[in-house]
Design a protein around this motif. Structure first.
Motif, PDB file in Angstrom:
ATOM      1  N   GLY A  16     -12.697  -9.595   2.911  1.00 56.83           N
ATOM      2  CA  GLY A  16     -12.547  -8.146   2.885  1.00 56.83           C
ATOM      3  C   GLY A  16     -11.152  -7.701   3.297  1.00 56.83           C
ATOM      4  O   GLY A  16     -10.840  -6.515   3.257  1.00 56.83           O
ATOM      5  N   ARG A  17     -10.320  -8.651   3.695  1.00 56.47           N
ATOM      6  CA  ARG A  17      -8.949  -8.348   4.080  1.00 56.47           C
ATOM      7  C   ARG A  17      -8.005  -8.708   2.944  1.00 56.47           C
ATOM      8  O   ARG A  17      -8.293  -9.577   2.141  1.00 56.47           O
ATOM      9  N   THR A  18      -6.868  -8.040   2.897  1.00 56.01           N
ATOM     10  CA  THR A  18      -5.810  -8.372   1.948  1.00 56.01           C
ATOM     11  C   THR A  18      -4.505  -8.530   2.718  1.00 56.01           C
ATOM     12  O   THR A  18      -4.416  -8.147   3.887  1.00 56.01           O
ATOM     13  N   MET A  19      -3.537  -9.101   2.036  1.00 53.35           N
ATOM     14  CA  MET A  19      -2.205  -9.221   2.622  1.00 53.35           C
ATOM     15  C   MET A  19      -1.185  -8.921   1.541  1.00 53.35           C
ATOM     16  O   MET A  19      -1.457  -9.093   0.359  1.00 53.35           O
ATOM     17  N   LYS A  20      -0.021  -8.434   1.948  1.00 48.93           N
ATOM     18  CA  LYS A  20       1.073  -8.250   1.001  1.00 48.93           C
ATOM     19  C   LYS A  20       1.624  -9.618   0.627  1.00 48.93           C
ATOM     20  O   LYS A  20       1.635 -10.536   1.461  1.00 48.93           O
ATOM     21  N   ARG A  21       2.071  -9.742  -0.605  1.00 45.60           N
ATOM     22  CA  ARG A  21       2.637 -11.006  -1.057  1.00 45.60           C
ATOM     23  C   ARG A  21       3.702 -11.494  -0.084  1.00 45.60           C
ATOM     24  O   ARG A  21       4.576 -10.741   0.335  1.00 45.60           O
ATOM     25  N   ASN A  22       3.579 -12.749   0.295  1.00 46.15           N
ATOM     26  CA  ASN A  22       4.529 -13.436   1.182  1.00 46.15           C
ATOM     27  C   ASN A  22       4.638 -12.818   2.570  1.00 46.15           C
ATOM     28  O   ASN A  22       5.640 -13.000   3.250  1.00 46.15           O
ATOM     29  N   ASP A  23       3.614 -12.092   3.024  1.00 46.58           N
ATOM     30  CA  ASP A  23       3.636 -11.496   4.359  1.00 46.58           C
ATOM     31  C   ASP A  23       3.149 -12.477   5.428  1.00 46.58           C
ATOM     32  O   ASP A  23       3.362 -12.268   6.601  1.00 46.58           O
ATOM     33  N   TRP A  24       2.468 -13.524   5.057  1.00 48.64           N
ATOM     34  CA  TRP A  24       2.062 -14.663   5.884  1.00 48.64           C
ATOM     35  C   TRP A  24       1.596 -14.326   7.298  1.00 48.64           C
ATOM     36  O   TRP A  24       2.117 -14.855   8.270  1.00 48.64           O
ATOM     37  N   HIS A  25       0.627 -13.432   7.395  1.00 48.19           N
ATOM     38  CA  HIS A  25       0.009 -13.146   8.683  1.00 48.19           C
ATOM     39  C   HIS A  25      -1.456 -13.567   8.676  1.00 48.19           C
ATOM     40  O   HIS A  25      -2.309 -12.899   9.225  1.00 48.19           O
ATOM     41  N   MET A  26      -1.729 -14.705   8.055  1.00 48.35           N
ATOM     42  CA  MET A  26      -3.098 -15.214   8.010  1.00 48.35           C
ATOM     43  C   MET A  26      -3.373 -16.066   9.243  1.00 48.35           C
ATOM     44  O   MET A  26      -2.467 -16.687   9.799  1.00 48.35           O
ATOM     45  N   LYS A  27      -4.638 -16.101   9.640  1.00 51.57           N
ATOM     46  CA  LYS A  27      -5.062 -16.958  10.735  1.00 51.57           C
ATOM     47  C   LYS A  27      -5.241 -18.382  10.197  1.00 51.57           C
ATOM     48  O   LYS A  27      -5.342 -18.580   8.986  1.00 51.57           O
ATOM     49  N   PRO A  28      -5.320 -19.381  11.082  1.00 52.04           N
ATOM     50  CA  PRO A  28      -5.447 -20.770  10.612  1.00 52.04           C
ATOM     51  C   PRO A  28      -6.650 -21.032   9.698  1.00 52.04           C
ATOM     52  O   PRO A  28      -6.611 -21.922   8.876  1.00 52.04           O
ATOM     53  N   ASP A  29      -7.726 -20.267   9.830  1.00 49.64           N
ATOM     54  CA  ASP A  29      -8.920 -20.496   9.007  1.00 49.64           C
ATOM     55  C   ASP A  29      -9.003 -19.537   7.816  1.00 49.64           C
ATOM     56  O   ASP A  29     -10.068 -19.364   7.233  1.00 49.64           O
ATOM     57  N   GLU A  30      -7.898 -18.927   7.435  1.00 52.80           N
ATOM     58  CA  GLU A  30      -7.856 -18.009   6.300  1.00 52.80           C
ATOM     59  C   GLU A  30      -7.007 -18.612   5.170  1.00 52.80           C
ATOM     60  O   GLU A  30      -6.083 -19.381   5.417  1.00 52.80           O
ATOM     61  N   PHE A  31      -7.338 -18.213   3.938  1.00 56.16           N
ATOM     62  CA  PHE A  31      -6.687 -18.777   2.761  1.00 56.16           C
ATOM     63  C   PHE A  31      -6.436 -17.690   1.738  1.00 56.16           C
ATOM     64  O   PHE A  31      -7.070 -16.643   1.771  1.00 56.16           O
ATOM     65  N   HIS A  32      -5.530 -17.953   0.789  1.00 53.25           N
ATOM     66  CA  HIS A  32      -5.388 -17.069  -0.359  1.00 53.25           C
ATOM     67  C   HIS A  32      -5.489 -17.926  -1.608  1.00 53.25           C
ATOM     68  O   HIS A  32      -5.252 -19.140  -1.578  1.00 53.25           O
ATOM     69  N   LEU A  33      -5.888 -17.321  -2.705  1.00 52.68           N
ATOM     70  CA  LEU A  33      -6.210 -18.034  -3.935  1.00 52.68           C
ATOM     71  C   LEU A  33      -4.970 -18.247  -4.793  1.00 52.68           C
ATOM     72  O   LEU A  33      -4.246 -17.298  -5.094  1.00 52.68           O
ATOM     73  N   THR A  34      -4.728 -19.491  -5.165  1.00 53.76           N
ATOM     74  CA  THR A  34      -3.662 -19.820  -6.110  1.00 53.76           C
ATOM     75  C   THR A  34      -4.260 -20.643  -7.245  1.00 53.76           C
ATOM     76  O   THR A  34      -5.307 -21.274  -7.083  1.00 53.76           O
TER      77      THR A  34
END
Length: 77
Positions: free
Chosen positions: A15-33
């Motif tokens: 349910g969270r999003t991030m701006k491209r290349n903002d890299w504020h994810m926690k260790p157990d979070e991922f983004h889809l490539t």
């Protein structure tokens, strides 16, 4: 501005999003490539070489791909 969805380890959206290349994810979070692998009948593959102006891995060889934008599935990306 490009946004990416953040997923858990089971590829479930958090349910969270991030701006491209903002890299504020926690260790157990991922983004889809996604990657696009093109194999030729002669057994060779299409690869690309990164431009020298890239901040990460300039000049390296790679398989083409990129990040899925927020709301996109793997297939759509």
């Amino acid at each position: 501005m490009e946004f990416w969805d953040i997923y858990d380890e089971n590829k479930q959206p958090t349910g969270r999003t991030m701006k491209r290349n903002d890299w504020h994810m926690k260790p157990d979070e991922f983004h889809l490539t996604v990657l696009g692998v093109i194999a030729r009948p002669d057994g060779t593959f299409l690869i690309t070489k990164r431009v020298m102006t890239k901040a990460w891995a300039p000049g390296w060889w790679e398989v083409s791909g990129g990040a899925a934008q927020a709301g996109e599935s793997s297939w759509e990306a």
